[in-house]
Scaffold this active site. Structure first.
Site, PDB file in Angstrom:
ATOM      1  N   LYS A 236      45.182  38.055  42.839  1.00  0.00           N
ATOM      2  CA  LYS A 236      46.517  38.109  43.442  1.00  0.00           C
ATOM      3  C   LYS A 236      47.588  37.895  42.365  1.00  0.00           C
ATOM      4  O   LYS A 236      48.670  38.499  42.432  1.00  0.00           O
ATOM      5  CB  LYS A 236      46.640  37.059  44.550  1.00  0.00           C
ATOM      6  CG  LYS A 236      45.670  37.253  45.709  1.00  0.00           C
ATOM      7  CD  LYS A 236      45.965  38.518  46.502  1.00  0.00           C
ATOM      8  CE  LYS A 236      44.972  39.611  46.369  1.00  0.00           C
ATOM      9  NZ  LYS A 236      45.243  40.777  47.217  1.00  0.00           N
TER      10      LYS A 236
ATOM     11  N   TYR B 130      39.643  34.912  43.877  1.00  0.00           N
ATOM     12  CA  TYR B 130      40.651  35.589  44.682  1.00  0.00           C
ATOM     13  C   TYR B 130      42.059  35.356  44.117  1.00  0.00           C
ATOM     14  O   TYR B 130      42.837  36.296  43.943  1.00  0.00           O
ATOM     15  CB  TYR B 130      40.574  35.078  46.121  1.00  0.00           C
ATOM     16  CG  TYR B 130      41.595  35.688  47.047  1.00  0.00           C
ATOM     17  CD1 TYR B 130      41.471  36.998  47.493  1.00  0.00           C
ATOM     18  CD2 TYR B 130      42.684  34.937  47.502  1.00  0.00           C
ATOM     19  CE1 TYR B 130      42.399  37.555  48.361  1.00  0.00           C
ATOM     20  CE2 TYR B 130      43.616  35.487  48.370  1.00  0.00           C
ATOM     21  CZ  TYR B 130      43.464  36.791  48.791  1.00  0.00           C
ATOM     22  OH  TYR B 130      44.391  37.350  49.648  1.00  0.00           O
TER      23      TYR B 130
END
Length: 347
Positions: free
Chosen positions: A193, A189
């Site tokens: 980002k 994740y």
């Protein structure tokens, strides 16, 4: 004067009262049928947007959203397009359809994303986190960029996260093989980002360098910014539970009561970036906006010119391989910021 100054530098933003009238404006929102995305669409509708294209995968969620949106305005102004970002084929189809249909686009709001979750590969043979959160939405951005460029003071906004900050220092964005390594739910994740912030910065440089046409006045260069929503209650927490089992369940149960409501609070930074006139007034370009409307600096890692060039080249390689015959050209030469500074294009 002091009242104006206080308003500009205040860090509060209420989308119920501070979004201007959006009559005549057109928006595309990814991941718009639930959570923060629903909040984005609801507030755009609340303030009279002429048309909102809601892009999401689930027909059931979209139908539920359409019904709930009746409480916010004329829901007939919201049009759902099925767009599974895990499929380049479907993403490309939607992107090309919109590029032909739209004659203006006031903001492309890239909000969709997979959260902290287990490693999977898409039908295109890529880590689903990177495909959904970055590669597929990069294709959408680049396909719709010409429409954004011809729409005065348009916005291009990507929903990143402060979890880009602890992304691994080992990330190079050098190859598909690197992207397809299972580096753990959290780092999968975090990497996406980080990619979102880096890609917007690189795209901004290349637009200023003239690689996507001439920039004149208030056209040619959208206002491009990344945002961080803060800790928000969404279905992404369920992905963390899947990844970490009992530990994840305990952790989510502990923090969920402290998290923000996605419709009332979680959508504030991205709506500020996508709609508010202060973005233009204060020349917020290439910024990183945290709740509610504070412009701050992203991580040093996200500013790396090496990572910027690597990610640009890798994105180009993947989109050309997986989609082919792209409706835009991605030059892969390095942009020299010094030359842009000499031309007064960046500070």
């Amino acid at each position: 004067m002091e009242a104006i100054k206080d308003a500009i530098f205040s860090n509060t933003f209420d989308p119920d009262t501070e979004i201007p009238d959006l009559s005549g404006k057109v928006y595309v929102v990814t991941g718009g049928s639930a959570g923060i995305g629903f909040g984005i669409v609801a507030h755009l509708l609340q303030h009279n947007a002429q048309k909102i294209y809601l892009l999401s995968q689930s027909e059931q969620h979209a139908a539920e959203a359409q019904d709930a949106l009746k409480h916010w305005g004329d829901a007939s102004r919201v049009e759902w397009r099925q767009c599974n970002l895990e499929s380049f084929k479907q993403t490309d189809k939607v992107a090309r359809e919109l590029s032909k249909e739209l004659d203006r686009l006031d903001a492309l709001i890239c909000n969709a994303g997979l959260g902290v979750g287990v490693y999977n590969e898409s039908e295109d043979g890529l880590d689903t986190h990177m495909q959904v959160n970055h590669f597929a939405q990069a294709h959408l951005m680049l396909t719709l960029l010409p429409i954004l460029q011809k729409t005065p003071d348009s916005r291009l906004v990507s929903q990143s996260s402060d979890l880009h900050r602890p992304a691994s220092s080992d990330i190079k964005f050098a190859s598909i093989e690197e992207m397809n390594q299972d580096i753990g739910a959290m780092q999968l994740y975090n990497r996406t980002k980080l990619a979102q912030v880096i890609f917007l910065r690189e795209l901004l440089l290349r637009i200023k360098a003239g690689q996507f046409g001439k920039v004149t006045g208030n056209t040619g260069l959208p206002w491009i910014n990344a945002t961080h929503p803060g800790g928000v209650v969404t279905d992404q927490q369920d992905q963390a539970i899947e990844a970490y089992g009992t530990l994840g369940k305990v952790g989510v149960a502990a923090v969920r009561p402290l998290m923000k409501d996605p419709v009332k609070q979680g959508c504030r930074p991205i709506l500020f970036a996508a709609t508010h006139p202060d973005i233009v007034k204060e020349q917020v370009q290439g910024g990183y906006i945290v709740p509610d409307r504070k412009v701050t600096e992203p991580s040093d890692q996200s500013k790396s010119p090496v990572l910027g060039l690597n990610l640009w080249k890798l994105t180009k390689q993947i989109l050309e391989q997986k989609i082919g015959n792209l409706p835009y050209t991605m030059q892969d030469d390095e942009v020299n910021p010094r030359h842009l500074k000499e031309q007064g294009l960046i500070s």
